[in-house]
Design an enzyme around this catalytic site. Structure first.
Site, PDB file in Angstrom:
ATOM      1  CG  ASP A 218     -10.301 -25.131  21.874  1.00 53.46           C
ATOM      2  OD1 ASP A 218      -9.849 -26.208  21.454  1.00 53.46           O
ATOM      3  OD2 ASP A 218     -10.544 -24.913  23.070  1.00 53.46           O
TER       4      ASP A 218
ATOM      5  CE  LYS B  91      -3.866 -25.046  17.797  1.00 56.32           C
ATOM      6  NZ  LYS B  91      -4.858 -24.444  18.690  1.00 56.32           N
TER       7      LYS B  91
ATOM      8  N   GLY C 296      -7.386 -31.415  20.193  1.00 55.59           N
ATOM      9  CA  GLY C 296      -8.510 -32.022  19.469  1.00 55.59           C
ATOM     10  C   GLY C 296      -8.654 -31.348  18.126  1.00 55.59           C
ATOM     11  CG  HIS C 297      -7.380 -31.382  13.748  1.00 56.38           C
ATOM     12  ND1 HIS C 297      -6.300 -31.763  13.008  1.00 56.38           N
ATOM     13  CD2 HIS C 297      -8.228 -30.779  12.903  1.00 56.38           C
ATOM     14  CE1 HIS C 297      -6.502 -31.406  11.752  1.00 56.38           C
ATOM     15  NE2 HIS C 297      -7.653 -30.813  11.682  1.00 56.38           N
TER      16      HIS C 297
ATOM     17  CD  GLN D 253      -2.317 -28.264  23.892  1.00 59.47           C
ATOM     18  OE1 GLN D 253      -1.117 -28.330  23.764  1.00 59.47           O
ATOM     19  NE2 GLN D 253      -3.100 -29.288  23.633  1.00 59.47           N
TER      20      GLN D 253
END
Ligand code: IMP
Length: 439
Positions: free
Chosen positions: A13, A16, A40-41, A223
């Site tokens: 988080d 990225k 998650g993005h 991650q």
């Protein structure tokens, strides 16, 4: 053959996604090499925010080929859903390539993930409950089912039969959960296989050829360093190799083909799930009080620190240079992208942890024994802030307030790696490019 790995330098988080979006235009291939839909993005399409979990972010750039490498674990239902969602938004998935060697997350993996966490109670890892760990467990135990197995119903049924003969008794007798039948899983998974088949390919070969043709490859890590199965805060980690080295094993590209490693580093630190976190500013519900709890809440609020995948409130803390140095080393960082510097505009003064103290010893390096990390007291340096000043319009380093410039150069000196990108707001253009070059 320029190629770059993007890695998280903390517990994930770090932002990225935004950096990947920013630099993707310079690459011909964008490749996921580990993890699965635990990532998650958020991507912005016009006025809308879309959450991607499995798809490489190169999908947003029609000139880049998005690749899901062999090191990724794939929940085919989620992938099909994500592809559909993107197509509905007018974003074509026609260039997507999926490695035939990637492992498949099965329904029982998700059951085991949830049941194991329940069994661990207070000591739970705080997983994303997506079946990631149990899928990698089967991969390492040589009992996994790979994407290529979905191509032949006979083989898929045989492998499933073998798997279920072991999984069903555990599901029923140890966890009190319902068993599966081969037919039930085939009914769900074979239609996915028909949809995904045109995208499945020999991705290692594809990338090898791309390198020979002097194409640029971006390896997109999910991650972060401290969630890496080998180098992270084990067992409070994910089950894959999130560090830069994972890009080689997770795609079949040799390590000598990688020439840049950019570490994404938040200007403070966050973590979701359990495990040690020396600079954490605990919330009241986690045992914090007074200034500590206020700082934690202020970081969470200013940084909108809620998980994209789980919606959980992230744990927040001050920047930790011990971690930064460790990440620089285990990833061989060539560059740092420092994200969310603007969030620190909420503070009068800003603390940076430069070492840990534990039982009379000072550690300026990552301690060998994890128990030290649990009991470590951070040694802080307190720096003057730039409270209330808006950084979001700054587009060059020199436009930043002097104290913000000093903060960046201080962090740079602590980790020994140049900060070549600085994030000053959530939008892609709210970024200062300070010497970053993809080639
Ligand atoms: P798993 O990957 O679902 O097995 O979860 C293992 C640990 O990694 C948990 O602490 C999760 O919260 C954490 N984790 C997994 N994916 C991410 C991510 O993308 N960002 C931050 N933490 C993550």
């Amino acid at each position: 053959m320029p190629s770059t790995v993007i890695v998280g330098t903390q517990w994930g988080d770090e932002g990225k996604g935004k950096v990947t979006d920013l630099i993707t235009k310079d690459y011909d291939y964008v490749v996921r090499f580990q993890g699965g839909n635990n990532a998650g993005h958020t991507v912005i399409v016009g006025e809308r925010k879309l959450a991607l979990h499995l798809m490489p972010s190169g999908i947003m750039d029609e000139n880049a080929v998005p690749v899901i490498g062999n090191g990724v674990v794939i929940d085919p239902g989620i992938l099909v859903e994500e592809m559909q969602m993107l197509e509905d938004e007018g974003i074509s998935c026609k260039n997507l390539k999926i490695s035939c060697d990637a492992h498949v997350i099965m329904p029982y993996h998700k059951d085991f993930d949830g049941a194991d966490e329940k069994r661990l109670g207070e000591n739970k890892i705080g997983t994303t409950n997506r079946g990631i760990g149990p899928c990698y467990q089967d991969k390492a135990a040589r009992k996994g089912i790979r994407i290529q197995d979905l191509l032949d119903e006979k083989i898929f049924r045989l492998k499933l039969e073998t798997a279920l003969s072991q999984k069903n008794p555990v599901l029923e007798k140890i966890y009190g959960l319902a068993p599966y039948t081969v037919d039930r899983i085939c009914e769900e998974y074979l239609p996915y296989a028909r949809i995904l088949k045109p995208y499945m390919t020999e991705t290692a070969q594809l990338l090898g050829e791309a390198l020979r043709n002097n194409k640029n490859i971006l390896f997109e890590g999910a991650q972060g360093t401290l969630l890496d199965i080998d180098h992270g805060t084990y067992p409070y980690v994910t089950s894959s190799s999130c560090c830069a080295g994972g890009a080689a094993t997770g795609t079949g590209v040799g390590p000598t083909a990688i020439n840049k490693v950019i570490g994404i580093q938040k200007a403070y630190v966050t973590r979701v799930g359990g495990g040690p976190f020396p600079t954490e500013q605990r919330y009241v519900e986690n045992g914090g009080a007074g200034e500590e709890a206020e700082t934690g809440e202020a970081l969470c609020k200013a940084g909108h620190e809620f998980g994209v995948t789980t919606g959980r409130k992230r744990r927040c803390g001050w920047f930790d240079a011990v971690i930064a140095r460790y990440a620089a080393e285990v990833n061989g960082l060539t560059d740092i992208a420092l994200t969310k510097l603007d969030v620190l505009s909420a503070f009068d003064t800003i603390k940076v942890c430069i070492a840990y103290e534990c039982q009379g010893k000072t550690y300026d390096y990552f301690p060998m024994q994890q128990s030290v990390l649990f009991h470590a007291k951070p040694v802080y340096v307190e720096l003057p802030g730039w409270k209330g000043l808006d950084l979001s319009e700054c587009r060059s380093f020199e436009e930043l307030p002097q104290n913000a410039q000093d903060y960046v150069t201080y962090l740079e000196a602590l980790s020994g790696v140049p900060v070549t990108i600085i994030g000053v707001g959530p939008d892609r253009d709210q970024t200062i490019v300070r010497g970053w070059k993809s080639k």
